[in-house]
Enzyme design. Sequence first.
Site, PDB file in Angstrom:
ATOM      1  N   ASP A  11      55.548  -3.917  17.861  1.00  0.00           N
ATOM      2  CA  ASP A  11      55.737  -5.421  18.000  1.00  0.00           C
ATOM      3  C   ASP A  11      55.799  -6.267  17.241  1.00  0.00           C
ATOM      4  O   ASP A  11      54.638  -5.771  16.414  1.00  0.00           O
ATOM      5  CB  ASP A  11      55.616  -6.166  19.543  1.00  0.00           C
ATOM      6  N   SER A  12      56.060  -7.096  17.454  1.00  0.00           N
ATOM      7  CA  SER A  12      55.801  -8.514  16.215  1.00  0.00           C
ATOM      8  C   SER A  12      54.908  -8.707  16.436  1.00  0.00           C
ATOM      9  O   SER A  12      54.248  -9.508  15.632  1.00  0.00           O
ATOM     10  CB  SER A  12      56.920  -9.391  15.895  1.00  0.00           C
ATOM     11  N   CYS A  74      60.024  -5.094  20.432  1.00  0.00           N
ATOM     12  CA  CYS A  74      60.456  -5.770  20.283  1.00  0.00           C
ATOM     13  C   CYS A  74      62.276  -6.190  19.967  1.00  0.00           C
ATOM     14  O   CYS A  74      62.958  -5.379  19.710  1.00  0.00           O
ATOM     15  CB  CYS A  74      60.043  -5.764  18.941  1.00  0.00           C
ATOM     16  N   GLU A 153      52.494 -17.522  24.128  1.00  0.00           N
ATOM     17  CA  GLU A 153      51.144 -17.023  23.896  1.00  0.00           C
ATOM     18  C   GLU A 153      50.348 -17.890  23.987  1.00  0.00           C
ATOM     19  O   GLU A 153      49.195 -17.440  23.968  1.00  0.00           O
ATOM     20  CB  GLU A 153      51.724 -16.784  22.468  1.00  0.00           C
ATOM     21  N   CYS A 185      64.013 -10.844  24.722  1.00  0.00           N
ATOM     22  CA  CYS A 185      62.872 -10.981  23.718  1.00  0.00           C
ATOM     23  C   CYS A 185      61.361 -10.113  24.914  1.00  0.00           C
ATOM     24  O   CYS A 185      61.777 -10.975  26.181  1.00  0.00           O
ATOM     25  CB  CYS A 185      62.280 -12.338  23.190  1.00  0.00           C
ATOM     26  N   THR A 186      60.582  -9.932  24.027  1.00  0.00           N
ATOM     27  CA  THR A 186      59.710  -9.305  25.051  1.00  0.00           C
ATOM     28  C   THR A 186      58.663 -10.599  25.682  1.00  0.00           C
ATOM     29  O   THR A 186      57.988  -9.316  26.496  1.00  0.00           O
ATOM     30  CB  THR A 186      58.169  -8.577  24.296  1.00  0.00           C
ATOM     31  N   HIS A 187      58.495 -11.786  25.260  1.00  0.00           N
ATOM     32  CA  HIS A 187      57.512 -11.885  25.664  1.00  0.00           C
ATOM     33  C   HIS A 187      58.341 -13.304  26.955  1.00  0.00           C
ATOM     34  O   HIS A 187      57.710 -13.869  27.838  1.00  0.00           O
ATOM     35  CB  HIS A 187      57.620 -13.628  24.498  1.00  0.00           C
TER      36      HIS A 187
HETATM   37  N1  DGL Z   1      58.931  -9.375  20.033  1.00  0.00           N
HETATM   38  C1  DGL Z   1      59.891 -10.407  19.648  1.00  0.00           C
HETATM   39  C2  DGL Z   1      61.707  -9.728  20.312  1.00  0.00           C
HETATM   40  O1  DGL Z   1      61.172  -9.421  21.803  1.00  0.00           O
HETATM   41  C3  DGL Z   1      59.835 -11.997  20.242  1.00  0.00           C
HETATM   42  C4  DGL Z   1      58.317 -12.479  18.852  1.00  0.00           C
HETATM   43  C5  DGL Z   1      59.457 -12.622  17.638  1.00  0.00           C
HETATM   44  O2  DGL Z   1      60.073 -13.561  16.859  1.00  0.00           O
HETATM   45  O3  DGL Z   1      58.787 -12.108  16.798  1.00  0.00           O
HETATM   46  O4  DGL Z   1      62.124 -10.437  19.878  1.00  0.00           O
END
Ligand code: DGL
Length: 272
Positions: A11-12, A74, A153, A185-187
């Site tokens: 993931d990012s 991600c 976060e 989005c993962t979050h």
């Molecule tokens: N992991 C990213 C997603 O699922 C969210 C965080 C980012 O912007 O990198 O889109």
Amino acid sequence: MSSTAPIGAFDSGMGGMTVVKELMQQLPNEQIIYYGDTARVPYGDKSKETILTYARQIMNFLISRGVKAIIVACNTVSAVALEDLKNEFDIPVIGVVKPGARAAAEATRNNRIGVIATRATINSGIYKEFLCRTNPDIEVFQQACPLFVPLVEEGWIDDEITDMIIHRYLDGLLKNGIDSLVLGCTHYPLLRDRIQKAAGNEITLVNPAFESSREFKYLLEENGLLNENAAPGAIAHKFFVSDGAARFAEFAARILQNYTVTPDSVTVHSFD
Ligand code: DGL
């Protein structure tokens, strides 16, 4: 490639741990090697070229660690770079967008679906494309919610400021009469309760992490790579980040209830 080799997930940053949680539940025999690009997060506002460059580096890193298959945990990378990665790398790989879209298409009863995600994912139009391809009667209403990532976060989950921001993003979207909302989005699954409260109980929230882990299991099966044998002891998963091991371990502990990620079990590896 042996079925006992580990699986890779990346993931990012830290949000992909919501996918890891599902992987641990649905694939209990698999050792996971996770990479979180915590030094370069967020990807959600970056260009396709930059995201692809970062994703290639991480794929090569995971492959060098001997993984047998990779899940792009991600939404942003899945949305803008998955097809390129599939063409360039000779390893089974899936993303989280297609499975998420499929779950939403199954969940809707009135064919009106909302999608919330990063700007890059929304601008890619990929959720809309998959949903409309699954069922041309589906109408998709989208909203980028970039502030959700830093709120999560920071751990500002049960917080009135977060509620205000959720309303600011969602109130317009909800006027479209949607009955399902993709947490693209993962979050965002970490804000699930607060989003549900703002959206109302009649709206079904779709978490692509669940469906993606299920699909990843099928991918392993299809390729004869599913590890059928339980490991004799607890599996030691491996976590790599590009910065901030202690902060990552703290965040992971909030997500994973049945597995302990200590700062010692997280290694910093950067590409610069
Ligand atoms: N992991 C990213 C997603 O699922 C969210 C965080 C980012 O912007 O990198 O889109």
